[in-house]
Motif scaffolding. Structure first.
Motif, PDB file in Angstrom:
ATOM      1  N   GLY A 100     -20.692  45.153 -17.072  1.00  0.00           N
ATOM      2  CA  GLY A 100     -20.257  43.777 -16.823  1.00  0.00           C
ATOM      3  C   GLY A 100     -21.211  42.775 -17.450  1.00  0.00           C
ATOM      4  N   LEU A 101     -22.521  43.036 -17.346  1.00  0.00           N
ATOM      5  CA  LEU A 101     -23.514  42.171 -17.988  1.00  0.00           C
ATOM      6  C   LEU A 101     -23.382  42.193 -19.513  1.00  0.00           C
ATOM      7  CD1 LEU A 101     -26.782  42.817 -15.941  1.00  0.00           C
ATOM      8  CD2 LEU A 101     -25.485  40.684 -16.098  1.00  0.00           C
ATOM      9  N   ILE A 102     -23.168  43.379 -20.049  1.00  0.00           N
ATOM     10  CA  ILE A 102     -22.991  43.504 -21.506  1.00  0.00           C
ATOM     11  C   ILE A 102     -21.757  42.733 -21.955  1.00  0.00           C
ATOM     12  CG2 ILE A 102     -22.433  45.140 -23.344  1.00  0.00           C
ATOM     13  CD1 ILE A 102     -24.254  47.177 -21.832  1.00  0.00           C
ATOM     14  N   ASP A 103     -20.656  42.906 -21.248  1.00  0.00           N
ATOM     15  CA  ASP A 103     -19.416  42.197 -21.585  1.00  0.00           C
ATOM     16  C   ASP A 103     -19.593  40.685 -21.453  1.00  0.00           C
ATOM     17  OD1 ASP A 103     -18.263  44.669 -22.024  1.00  0.00           O
ATOM     18  OD2 ASP A 103     -17.169  44.703 -20.100  1.00  0.00           O
ATOM     19  N   PHE A 104     -20.273  40.266 -20.397  1.00  0.00           N
ATOM     20  CA  PHE A 104     -20.537  38.837 -20.197  1.00  0.00           C
ATOM     21  C   PHE A 104     -21.336  38.278 -21.381  1.00  0.00           C
ATOM     22  CE2 PHE A 104     -23.669  35.653 -18.955  1.00  0.00           C
ATOM     23  CZ  PHE A 104     -22.847  34.642 -18.493  1.00  0.00           C
ATOM     24  N   ASN A 105     -22.390  38.986 -21.770  1.00  0.00           N
ATOM     25  CA  ASN A 105     -23.229  38.510 -22.871  1.00  0.00           C
ATOM     26  C   ASN A 105     -22.483  38.488 -24.200  1.00  0.00           C
ATOM     27  OD1 ASN A 105     -25.621  37.811 -21.505  1.00  0.00           O
ATOM     28  ND2 ASN A 105     -26.194  39.969 -21.346  1.00  0.00           N
ATOM     29  N   ARG A 115     -19.111  44.996  -3.635  1.00  0.00           N
ATOM     30  CA  ARG A 115     -18.494  46.318  -3.753  1.00  0.00           C
ATOM     31  C   ARG A 115     -19.549  47.420  -3.856  1.00  0.00           C
ATOM     32  NH1 ARG A 115     -14.641  45.223  -8.703  1.00  0.00           N
ATOM     33  NH2 ARG A 115     -16.276  43.739  -9.215  1.00  0.00           N
ATOM     34  N   GLY A 116     -20.833  47.024  -3.729  1.00  0.00           N
ATOM     35  CA  GLY A 116     -21.909  48.015  -3.778  1.00  0.00           C
ATOM     36  C   GLY A 116     -22.135  48.591  -5.164  1.00  0.00           C
ATOM     37  N   LEU A 117     -21.897  47.810  -6.187  1.00  0.00           N
ATOM     38  CA  LEU A 117     -21.972  48.328  -7.558  1.00  0.00           C
ATOM     39  C   LEU A 117     -23.151  47.778  -8.368  1.00  0.00           C
ATOM     40  CD1 LEU A 117     -18.169  47.992  -8.415  1.00  0.00           C
ATOM     41  CD2 LEU A 117     -19.406  50.061  -7.783  1.00  0.00           C
ATOM     42  N   LEU A 118     -24.111  47.108  -7.699  1.00  0.00           N
ATOM     43  CA  LEU A 118     -25.223  46.506  -8.443  1.00  0.00           C
ATOM     44  C   LEU A 118     -26.091  47.545  -9.143  1.00  0.00           C
ATOM     45  CD1 LEU A 118     -26.535  43.494  -6.335  1.00  0.00           C
ATOM     46  CD2 LEU A 118     -25.425  43.462  -8.558  1.00  0.00           C
ATOM     47  N   ASP A 119     -26.198  48.726  -8.601  1.00  0.00           N
ATOM     48  CA  ASP A 119     -27.036  49.767  -9.209  1.00  0.00           C
ATOM     49  C   ASP A 119     -26.210  50.724 -10.068  1.00  0.00           C
ATOM     50  OD1 ASP A 119     -29.368  48.806  -8.049  1.00  0.00           O
ATOM     51  OD2 ASP A 119     -29.057  49.974  -6.207  1.00  0.00           O
ATOM     52  N   SER A 120     -25.045  50.285 -10.436  1.00  0.00           N
ATOM     53  CA  SER A 120     -24.157  51.179 -11.188  1.00  0.00           C
ATOM     54  C   SER A 120     -24.070  50.770 -12.658  1.00  0.00           C
ATOM     55  CB  SER A 120     -22.753  51.150 -10.578  1.00  0.00           C
ATOM     56  OG  SER A 120     -22.134  49.912 -10.868  1.00  0.00           O
ATOM     57  N   GLY A 121     -23.540  51.668 -13.412  1.00  0.00           N
ATOM     58  CA  GLY A 121     -23.279  51.381 -14.825  1.00  0.00           C
ATOM     59  C   GLY A 121     -22.176  50.350 -14.999  1.00  0.00           C
ATOM     60  N   ARG A 150     -22.932  33.302 -14.916  1.00  0.00           N
ATOM     61  CA  ARG A 150     -24.003  34.305 -14.844  1.00  0.00           C
ATOM     62  C   ARG A 150     -24.599  34.355 -13.435  1.00  0.00           C
ATOM     63  NH1 ARG A 150     -26.716  37.872 -13.896  1.00  0.00           N
ATOM     64  NH2 ARG A 150     -28.395  38.800 -15.105  1.00  0.00           N
ATOM     65  N   ALA A 151     -24.751  33.197 -12.817  1.00  0.00           N
ATOM     66  CA  ALA A 151     -25.294  33.156 -11.454  1.00  0.00           C
ATOM     67  C   ALA A 151     -24.353  33.852 -10.472  1.00  0.00           C
ATOM     68  CB  ALA A 151     -25.546  31.712 -11.024  1.00  0.00           C
ATOM     69  N   ASN A 152     -23.066  33.761 -10.708  1.00  0.00           N
ATOM     70  CA  ASN A 152     -22.075  34.366  -9.810  1.00  0.00           C
ATOM     71  C   ASN A 152     -21.801  35.838 -10.108  1.00  0.00           C
ATOM     72  OD1 ASN A 152     -21.746  31.928  -8.471  1.00  0.00           O
ATOM     73  ND2 ASN A 152     -20.060  31.282  -9.792  1.00  0.00           N
ATOM     74  N   LEU A 153     -22.240  36.300 -11.261  1.00  0.00           N
ATOM     75  CA  LEU A 153     -21.911  37.660 -11.684  1.00  0.00           C
ATOM     76  C   LEU A 153     -22.405  38.747 -10.724  1.00  0.00           C
ATOM     77  CD1 LEU A 153     -20.406  39.087 -13.990  1.00  0.00           C
ATOM     78  CD2 LEU A 153     -22.597  39.277 -15.177  1.00  0.00           C
ATOM     79  N   PRO A 154     -23.655  38.719 -10.282  1.00  0.00           N
ATOM     80  CA  PRO A 154     -24.098  39.795  -9.372  1.00  0.00           C
ATOM     81  C   PRO A 154     -23.283  39.847  -8.081  1.00  0.00           C
ATOM     82  CG  PRO A 154     -25.984  38.575 -10.217  1.00  0.00           C
ATOM     83  CD  PRO A 154     -24.762  37.829 -10.646  1.00  0.00           C
ATOM     84  N   GLY A 155     -22.875  38.709  -7.579  1.00  0.00           N
ATOM     85  CA  GLY A 155     -22.106  38.672  -6.340  1.00  0.00           C
ATOM     86  C   GLY A 155     -20.781  39.400  -6.449  1.00  0.00           C
ATOM     87  N   GLN A 156     -20.201  39.394  -7.637  1.00  0.00           N
ATOM     88  CA  GLN A 156     -18.932  40.084  -7.851  1.00  0.00           C
ATOM     89  C   GLN A 156     -19.089  41.597  -7.699  1.00  0.00           C
ATOM     90  OE1 GLN A 156     -17.546  38.857 -11.712  1.00  0.00           O
ATOM     91  NE2 GLN A 156     -17.549  36.689 -11.189  1.00  0.00           N
ATOM     92  N   TYR A 186     -21.847  47.536 -13.288  1.00  0.00           N
ATOM     93  CA  TYR A 186     -22.505  46.218 -13.308  1.00  0.00           C
ATOM     94  C   TYR A 186     -23.187  45.992 -14.656  1.00  0.00           C
ATOM     95  CZ  TYR A 186     -25.809  42.463 -12.309  1.00  0.00           C
ATOM     96  OH  TYR A 186     -26.534  41.293 -12.353  1.00  0.00           O
ATOM     97  N   LYS A 187     -23.874  47.030 -15.148  1.00  0.00           N
ATOM     98  CA  LYS A 187     -24.546  46.894 -16.442  1.00  0.00           C
ATOM     99  C   LYS A 187     -23.538  46.615 -17.545  1.00  0.00           C
ATOM    100  CE  LYS A 187     -28.500  49.642 -15.144  1.00  0.00           C
ATOM    101  NZ  LYS A 187     -29.146  50.939 -15.173  1.00  0.00           N
TER     102      LYS A 187
END
Length: 137
Positions: free
Chosen positions: A74-79, A63-69, A53-59, A71-72
């Motif tokens: 990716g968080l859903i899939d991770f959870n 690529r400039g995708l933190l404000d994109s769907g 989880r700590a490394n997830l945002p860095g991925q 990334y969201k």
């Protein structure tokens, strides 16, 4: 009831109780062992997912995708993956515990059946002696 005329039945009763005691002790040890294994696996899984989880945002940041769907999602899939992993671990632990409970119940049932058999043999022996005494008098 102690059988005073057939030491073999007394020995059989003692053996049945000894075997039940060994089975009970083994079951208790397995219960503690499985509990310890579960706690270790839980801690490992917790640490693994904390690191991921700590490394997830860095991925996504690279690529400039933190404000994109993306990334969201990716968080859903991770959870989802995290939840499924913990549920699987809990289910495995519950199944192991259930198996040990069944084993303990079977051990008790076998002990009771064995002792009932000894009691029946003793009662039959007493009935034979009573019949012989009635025949003599």
């Amino acid at each position: 009831m102690t059988n005073f005329w057939d030491p073999a039945l007394t020995q059989k009763r003692a053996l049945i109780n000894q075997q039940a005691g060994i089975g009970s002790a083994d079951n208790a040890w397995q219960t503690k062992s499985i509990g310890a294994q579960h706690r270790t696996a839980f801690r490992g899984l917790k640490q693994q997912y904390a690191t991921q989880r700590a490394n997830l945002p860095g991925q996504y940041a690279g690529r400039g995708l933190l404000d994109s769907g993306i990334y969201k999602q990716g968080l859903i899939d991770f959870n989802k993956q995290r939840t499924n992993s913990f549920l699987g671990l809990a289910q495995q632990y519950a199944q192991q515990q259930h198996g040990l409970q069944q084993s303990g119940a079977m051990n008790t049932m076998q002990q009771n059946q064995g002792l009932n058999d000894v009691d029946l043999a003793e009662a039959q022996g007493r009935a034979q002696i009573a019949a012989q005494l009635r025949a003599v008098s």
